[in-house]
Design a protein around this motif. Structure first.
Motif, PDB file in Angstrom:
ATOM      1  N   ALA A 125       0.736  -1.330   0.010  1.00 51.90           N
ATOM      2  CA  ALA A 125      -0.130  -0.005   0.081  1.00 51.90           C
ATOM      3  C   ALA A 125       0.861   1.093  -0.133  1.00 51.90           C
ATOM      4  N   ASP A 126       1.952   1.021   0.596  1.00 53.51           N
ATOM      5  CA  ASP A 126       2.760   2.507   0.825  1.00 53.51           C
ATOM      6  C   ASP A 126       3.505   2.602  -0.609  1.00 53.51           C
ATOM      7  N   TYR A 127       4.077   1.538  -1.159  1.00 55.23           N
ATOM      8  CA  TYR A 127       4.255   1.677  -2.424  1.00 55.23           C
ATOM      9  C   TYR A 127       3.494   2.264  -3.518  1.00 55.23           C
ATOM     10  N   LEU A 128       2.635   1.963  -3.598  1.00 50.71           N
ATOM     11  CA  LEU A 128       1.489   2.286  -4.478  1.00 50.71           C
ATOM     12  C   LEU A 128       0.941   3.726  -4.378  1.00 50.71           C
ATOM     13  N   GLN A 129       1.028   4.140  -2.922  1.00 49.38           N
ATOM     14  CA  GLN A 129       0.673   5.770  -2.635  1.00 49.38           C
ATOM     15  C   GLN A 129       1.842   6.517  -2.957  1.00 49.38           C
ATOM     16  N   PHE A 130       2.770   6.132  -2.693  1.00 52.07           N
ATOM     17  CA  PHE A 130       4.186   6.773  -3.028  1.00 52.07           C
ATOM     18  C   PHE A 130       4.327   7.090  -4.666  1.00 52.07           C
ATOM     19  N   LEU A 131       3.834   6.101  -5.416  1.00 51.94           N
ATOM     20  CA  LEU A 131       3.804   6.473  -6.816  1.00 51.94           C
ATOM     21  C   LEU A 131       2.720   7.078  -7.337  1.00 51.94           C
ATOM     22  N   THR A 132       1.465   6.950  -6.719  1.00 51.95           N
ATOM     23  CA  THR A 132       0.288   7.668  -6.996  1.00 51.95           C
ATOM     24  C   THR A 132       0.661   9.229  -6.799  1.00 51.95           C
ATOM     25  N   ASP A 133       1.052   9.656  -5.644  1.00 50.07           N
ATOM     26  CA  ASP A 133       1.284  11.029  -5.279  1.00 50.07           C
ATOM     27  C   ASP A 133       2.276  11.641  -6.159  1.00 50.07           C
ATOM     28  N   ARG A 134       3.271  10.891  -6.825  1.00 51.52           N
ATOM     29  CA  ARG A 134       4.164  11.632  -7.896  1.00 51.52           C
ATOM     30  C   ARG A 134       3.693  11.421  -9.138  1.00 51.52           C
ATOM     31  N   LEU A 135       2.947  10.541  -9.525  1.00 48.77           N
ATOM     32  CA  LEU A 135       2.315  10.461 -10.854  1.00 48.77           C
ATOM     33  C   LEU A 135       1.242  11.608 -11.010  1.00 48.77           C
ATOM     34  N   LEU A 136       0.609  12.062  -9.938  1.00 49.58           N
ATOM     35  CA  LEU A 136      -0.289  13.318 -10.083  1.00 49.58           C
ATOM     36  C   LEU A 136       0.384  14.385 -10.329  1.00 49.58           C
ATOM     37  N   LEU A 137       1.639  14.591  -9.782  1.00 47.19           N
ATOM     38  CA  LEU A 137       2.333  15.953  -9.979  1.00 47.19           C
ATOM     39  C   LEU A 137       3.058  15.761 -11.316  1.00 47.19           C
TER      40      LEU A 137
END
Length: 559
Positions: free
Chosen positions: A115-127
């Motif tokens: 879950a931490d991995y996916l949220q980590f990438l989600t935050d950066r993909l949005l930017l």
């Protein structure tokens, strides 16, 4: 400002990826900044510079958005952690031919809760989506562990219609333990390609690949006539007149030893012994015994070798990608002068290739070792005298002349530290010139030029590692050194090296003697300030430690 996914994740009929405490919105941070390094110095006025951001890439991307880069990036290539549950290390080895390894150092950890991995990438993909040009593309590199998860995530953030393709790159060949892998070896990695929105019209220069054959190999695969080796293709909807012109050019083929017949009455072209006529396509001959076949590239890339078979590019950085891979990506989806961004810069392969292809580039990495590795690679191009001159045998110590190099430096780099106050204001370089480590540095000035001679260097860390391995240190101090940077007018804050000596490969040694222009006192300049000018020599040892030695500059008279 808060950024959200391109489409509601609960829209009718959508397929989404779920994890605990999932968030599809993000608010950029407001990081501080500090310029650490600029090469070549601003006063040189040489061409454009790339930008290296040292810090968490979430802060780096937030900083770019706050500084006017929104909607400007034409191509994002990202090679993030793979959730491999591994800690990646690099070898520490002395430089020079045949020198041994002294141990290993941690490069980065790739250990996550899913879950931490996916949220980590989600935050950066949005930017990253906000940074992309309306017609830009994002290329996300991953492996078998998370490629299915990330494809769903990308479709949710960018929209399913924004998925252009997924490339599968054969990054390894079967050898060693892979030969005995159960359920087939994992030899391929995935690169998901997305455009900014479904309305985007990205630049796309379809690549082609060349296959080089010997005469024997060509003879086994192709037919041959007096003009050379050829293959045939069905003429399809070619007109009667077009077929006649191809026949006149000797490019029609009749099977079964027959002839090509032209019947003007019904306007028909056919083979005398039956079968279908074909159009000849000849192989290009190169040299005495080489023939080249040019073919289009599909989404299975098995013609680009991984780093294991391209040792000359090895920067001793784990998971490093090869330049040919990035060369294909950048040439396919960007043009000279356009902005390329790599938020997980690592060893700097993307930035190095962008530099060579005349793209504007930005790289981010939280590891200072990665930032220094990338900067060293950039400093070598288009040519670096030290790597050409210094040699690997330790037998000579030529002068590394900044004047000679600067005439060939078309661009350079800036390094900016990005983050919160504690990180930005943290210590950058070690400054312990008289205690630990030690260096014998002599400065001379003659006719407006500064010469820096390093007569010796001792790194206690390298010496300790050598002692543990019972490896005697050679007498040449240069085997302990990865790079040398010289700033002839150090201001105590930002390093502005006039030259960077970071030879490529494992064997080449730094020069150890350096010549560069010394700043000349201008009219009205404060005499005391001119006399207090300092020279900074930064030595990077093979363990990755950086040490700055600051000395008073020799007096320089105005010409």
């Amino acid at each position: 400002m808060t950024f959200r996914t391109a489409q509601p994740h609960n829209s009718v009929g959508s397929i989404t990826l779920q994890w605990p405490q999932k968030r599809l919105t993000v608010e950029p941070s407001k990081p501080l900044e500090q310029q650490l390094e600029c090469y070549p110095p601003q006063s040189a006025g040489l061409g454009k510079r790339g930008l290296l951001l040292h810090g968490d890439n979430f802060d780096g991307l937030s900083w770019l958005l706050a500084n006017g880069c929104g909607g400007r990036v034409r191509l994002v290539y990202m090679d993030p952690p793979y959730n491999s549950n591994r800690t990646y290390t690099s070898r520490i080895r002395l430089r020079g031919k045949g020198q041994p390894a002294l141990g290993e150092t941690t490069a980065y950890d790739d250990v996550w809760q899913p879950a931490d991995y996916l949220q980590f990438l989600t935050d950066r993909l949005l930017l990253l989506r906000e940074l992309l040009h309306a017609d830009g593309t994002l290329w996300l590199h991953c492996d078998y562990r998370m490629q299915a998860h990330l494809l769903l995530l990308l479709k949710e953030i960018f929209g399913a219609d924004s998925h252009l393709n997924t490339v599968f790159w054969r990054s390894q060949t079967m050898r060693g333990a892979k030969v005995h892998a159960r359920y087939f070896p994992n030899s391929a990695q995935a690169i998901h390609i997305f455009r900014r929105t479904s309305r985007g019209r990205p630049f796309w220069h379809a690549p082609r690949r060349e296959i080089v054959l010997t005469e024997e190999a060509a003879a086994a695969q192709y037919m041959r006539d007096e003009r050379g080796f050829f293959r045939t293709s069905d003429p399809g909807t070619y007109s009667f007149e077009r077929l006649k012109s191809l026949l006149a050019a000797g490019r029609l083929y009749a099977p079964y030893g027959g002839d090509v017949i032209v019947d003007e009455g019904p306007q028909r072209v056919y083979a005398s012994n039956g079968g279908n006529i074909g159009v000849k396509y000849y192989l290009e001959k190169r040299g005495r015994n080489r023939y080249v076949v040019t073919k289009p590239v599909d989404n299975l890339w098995d013609d680009i070798a991984g780093l294991g078979t391209v040792p000359a590019e090895d920067e001793n950085y784990p998971t490093q990608k090869t330049e040919r891979l990035l060369h294909r990506i950048l040439e396919t989806a960007s043009r000279p002068g356009e902005l390329v961004l790599d938020p997980f810069a690592g060893s700097g392969t993307t930035l190095n290739v962008a530099h060579k292809l005349d793209r504007v580039w930005i790289g981010c990495d939280s590891s200072w070792r990665a930032v220094r590795t990338a900067a060293c690679r950039i400093s070598r191009h288009p040519a670096c005298a030290a790597s050409d001159q210094a040699g690997g045998d330790g037998g000579s110590k030529p002068v590394h002349d900044a004047a000679r190099d600067s005439s060939r430096v078309e661009s350079g780099y800036r390094i900016i530290r990005i983050g919160d106050g504690a990180f930005v204001n943290g210590r950058h370089l070690r400054q312990e010139p008289h205690v630990d480590p030690t260096a014998d540095i002599r400065l001379d000035q003659d006719e407006g030029r500064l010469t820096v001679r390093i007569g010796g260097f001792h790194s206690p860390l390298v010496a300790s590692l050598a002692a543990k391995r019972k490896v005697p240190l050679p007498g040449d101090w240069r085997v302990q050194v990865r790079a040398v940077l010289v700033d002839p007018n150090f201001d105590g804050a930002t390093l502005r090296p006039a030259l960077v000596d970071a030879p490529a490969g494992k064997s080449a040694l730094v020069a150890g003697v350096y010549s560069c222009a010394q700043p000349v006192q201008s009219e009205g300049q404060d005499n005391k300030r001119a006399k207090d000018r300092t020279v900074a020599t930064v030595i990077v040892d093979v363990a990755g430690e950086e040490h700055i030695f600051v000395d008073s500059a020799p007096e320089c008279e105005s010409p």
